[in-house]
Motif scaffolding. Structure first.
Motif, PDB file in Angstrom:
ATOM      1  N   GLY A  41      -8.467   5.055  -7.637  1.00 24.00           N
ATOM      2  CA  GLY A  41      -7.943   3.695  -7.647  1.00 24.00           C
ATOM      3  C   GLY A  41      -7.068   3.415  -6.436  1.00 24.00           C
ATOM      4  N   LEU A  42      -6.202   4.370  -6.087  1.00 19.86           N
ATOM      5  CA  LEU A  42      -5.337   4.204  -4.918  1.00 19.86           C
ATOM      6  C   LEU A  42      -6.156   4.121  -3.636  1.00 19.86           C
ATOM      7  CD1 LEU A  42      -2.535   4.151  -3.586  1.00 19.86           C
ATOM      8  CD2 LEU A  42      -2.630   6.661  -3.530  1.00 19.86           C
ATOM      9  N   LEU A  43      -7.166   4.981  -3.498  1.00 12.04           N
ATOM     10  CA  LEU A  43      -8.005   4.987  -2.299  1.00 12.04           C
ATOM     11  C   LEU A  43      -8.712   3.657  -2.099  1.00 12.04           C
ATOM     12  CD1 LEU A  43      -9.588   8.562  -2.485  1.00 12.04           C
ATOM     13  CD2 LEU A  43      -7.973   7.729  -0.773  1.00 12.04           C
ATOM     14  N   ALA A  92       0.838  -1.203   0.000  1.00  9.14           N
ATOM     15  CA  ALA A  92       0.000   0.000   0.000  1.00  9.14           C
ATOM     16  C   ALA A  92       0.871   1.251   0.000  1.00  9.14           C
ATOM     17  CB  ALA A  92      -0.925   0.002   1.215  1.00  9.14           C
ATOM     18  N   ALA A  93       1.950   1.228   0.778  1.00  7.31           N
ATOM     19  CA  ALA A  93       2.868   2.367   0.815  1.00  7.31           C
ATOM     20  C   ALA A  93       3.571   2.549  -0.523  1.00  7.31           C
ATOM     21  CB  ALA A  93       3.893   2.182   1.939  1.00  7.31           C
ATOM     22  N   LEU A  94       3.976   1.443  -1.150  1.00  7.64           N
ATOM     23  CA  LEU A  94       4.608   1.520  -2.470  1.00  7.64           C
ATOM     24  C   LEU A  94       3.648   2.080  -3.515  1.00  7.64           C
ATOM     25  CD1 LEU A  94       6.603  -1.848  -2.568  1.00  7.64           C
ATOM     26  CD2 LEU A  94       7.576   0.453  -2.632  1.00  7.64           C
ATOM     27  N   ALA A  95       2.379   1.675  -3.423  1.00  3.06           N
ATOM     28  CA  ALA A  95       1.368   2.197  -4.344  1.00  3.06           C
ATOM     29  C   ALA A  95       1.217   3.710  -4.177  1.00  3.06           C
ATOM     30  CB  ALA A  95       0.033   1.504  -4.110  1.00  3.06           C
ATOM     31  N   SER A  96       1.292   4.187  -2.941  1.00  2.77           N
ATOM     32  CA  SER A  96       1.205   5.626  -2.681  1.00  2.77           C
ATOM     33  C   SER A  96       2.396   6.367  -3.281  1.00  2.77           C
ATOM     34  CB  SER A  96       1.144   5.889  -1.168  1.00  2.77           C
ATOM     35  OG  SER A  96      -0.030   5.363  -0.601  1.00  2.77           O
ATOM     36  N   ILE A 106      -7.733  12.728 -10.361  1.00  7.23           N
ATOM     37  CA  ILE A 106      -8.890  12.214  -9.617  1.00  7.23           C
ATOM     38  C   ILE A 106      -9.086  10.728  -9.876  1.00  7.23           C
ATOM     39  CG2 ILE A 106     -11.418  12.281  -9.524  1.00  7.23           C
ATOM     40  CD1 ILE A 106     -11.214  15.327  -9.852  1.00  7.23           C
ATOM     41  N   LEU A 107      -8.989  10.310 -11.136  1.00  9.04           N
ATOM     42  CA  LEU A 107      -9.191   8.899 -11.486  1.00  9.04           C
ATOM     43  C   LEU A 107      -8.111   8.010 -10.865  1.00  9.04           C
ATOM     44  CD1 LEU A 107     -10.193   9.274 -15.264  1.00  9.04           C
ATOM     45  CD2 LEU A 107     -11.702   8.825 -13.307  1.00  9.04           C
ATOM     46  N   VAL A 108      -6.861   8.460 -10.945  1.00 12.43           N
ATOM     47  CA  VAL A 108      -5.751   7.687 -10.362  1.00 12.43           C
ATOM     48  C   VAL A 108      -5.898   7.604  -8.840  1.00 12.43           C
ATOM     49  CG1 VAL A 108      -3.252   7.654  -9.979  1.00 12.43           C
ATOM     50  CG2 VAL A 108      -4.157   8.211 -12.242  1.00 12.43           C
ATOM     51  N   THR A 109      -6.270   8.711  -8.230  1.00  6.10           N
ATOM     52  CA  THR A 109      -6.430   8.750  -6.777  1.00  6.10           C
ATOM     53  C   THR A 109      -7.562   7.844  -6.313  1.00  6.10           C
ATOM     54  OG1 THR A 109      -5.583  11.022  -6.718  1.00  6.10           O
ATOM     55  CG2 THR A 109      -6.790  10.257  -4.780  1.00  6.10           C
TER      56      THR A 109
END
Length: 313
Positions: free
Chosen positions: A140-142, A22-26, A135-138
């Motif tokens: 997905g991360l959320l 999750a941290a790497l994805a951030s 917004i779209l990328v965020t």
């Protein structure tokens, strides 16, 4: 109790892998968005776009801190840290909040300066397109962070999640600011929304700092969880009653310790078996929780000492 220790270690190892990814994805998301927003900021000269870029740059630093913290927090207990390293997450969250606070003041000052100068952004379409992509990328991360938080209850990932939640509103506000300035000729909208972004960041920083502070100060788990822990222990065969329940959380690990009443005339082996049963019943519902139990003979009234505890385990 080696079986329980191995189970606890496996639980931490699994959670450590989730929080690491999750941290790497951030980190990956922040790097991608910084590149996009840097280009859009140069093209538009928008203070709200600059605020969005600054926030993402801080997100990258915060995510790197989170990555280090969750890897450290997932380390098993050692001779110098017998309760593990979980509080590294809360410390990382406090550092993140400090960075966000500094960012908010810088953005607010820049927005006021631009508003007074009457500067108008250019090439709004660049900033709008980049903000939509962000917004779209965020989103997905959320979604991925929410999955990890549900599995691990990580304080650091939760703080990171709050950052990126605020990014959604921040990116939307950039779109509104650019559209109002360039398509509706509402001068000053970019500066006003820049100030609102700064205030929003301060609000998020305060909320996340309180959350991390509670973990550093060993705040009790919610009452409904404490009540459930007590009920599970009390309903275990051989347990007459439960008292002195105390709880706390450190990183991804919850802790509980309490006293149980058992019959006066049973052997130490029987007491040990009852305590094993209590631990197994609790962990069946609260996987990975660290448990400390002190057995008392039925009717024993001891002076509860809330700074020390003992156990035959």
């Amino acid at each position: 109790m080696s079986g329980n220790h191995e189970h606890h270690h496996d639980h931490l190892t699994g959670h450590g892998a989730l929080t690491k990814w999750a941290a790497l994805a951030s980190v990956g998301t922040a790097i991608f968005l910084i590149l996009l927003k840097s280009y859009a900021t140069i093209q538009t000269a928008s203070v709200s776009m600059l605020g969005s870029l600054s926030d993402t740059a801080l997100d990258l630093m915060a995510s790197l801190i989170t990555l280090i913290a969750v890897r450290y927090a997932a380390m098993p207990a050692d001779n110098e840290h017998r309760f593990g390293h979980g509080k590294a997450e809360a410390l990382a969250a406090m550092v993140q909040m400090s960075l966000v606070t500094v960012s908010a003041f810088i953005i607010g000052w820049r927005a006021i300066d631009r508003f007074i100068a009457g500067a108008t952004p250019q090439k709004a379409e660049y900033g709008i397109i980049v903000s939509v992509i962000a917004i779209l990328v965020t989103l997905g991360l959320l979604a991925y962070q929410q999955y990890v938080i549900k599995k691990t209850k990580s304080v650091a990932i939760t703080a990171d999640h709050l950052h990126y939640q605020s990014d959604l509103l921040l990116n939307l506000s950039v779109i509104i600011a650019l559209a109002m300035e360039n398509y509706f000729s509402l001068s000053g909208a970019d500066g006003i929304i820049g100030v609102l972004i700064a205030l929003w960041l301060l609000r998020g920083a305060w909320a996340s700092a309180n959350y991390a502070f509670d973990h550093l100060m060993d705040k009790e788990l919610p009452e409904e969880i404490k009540d459930r822990l007590t009920d599970i222990a009390r309903n275990t065969d051989g347990v007459i009653d439960v008292h002195g329940m105390r709880t706390r959380s450190s990183g991804v690990t919850d802790f509980c310790q309490f006293h149980i009443w058992v019959k006066r005339d049973i052997s130490m082996v029987e007491v040990h078996d009852i305590m094993d049963a209590v631990e197994n019943n609790i962990r069946a519902e609260f996987a990975g929780i660290d448990i400390l139990i002190h057995p008392d003979p039925e009717g024993h009234k001891d002076e509860m000492n809330f700074t020390t505890s003992s156990s035959i385990h």
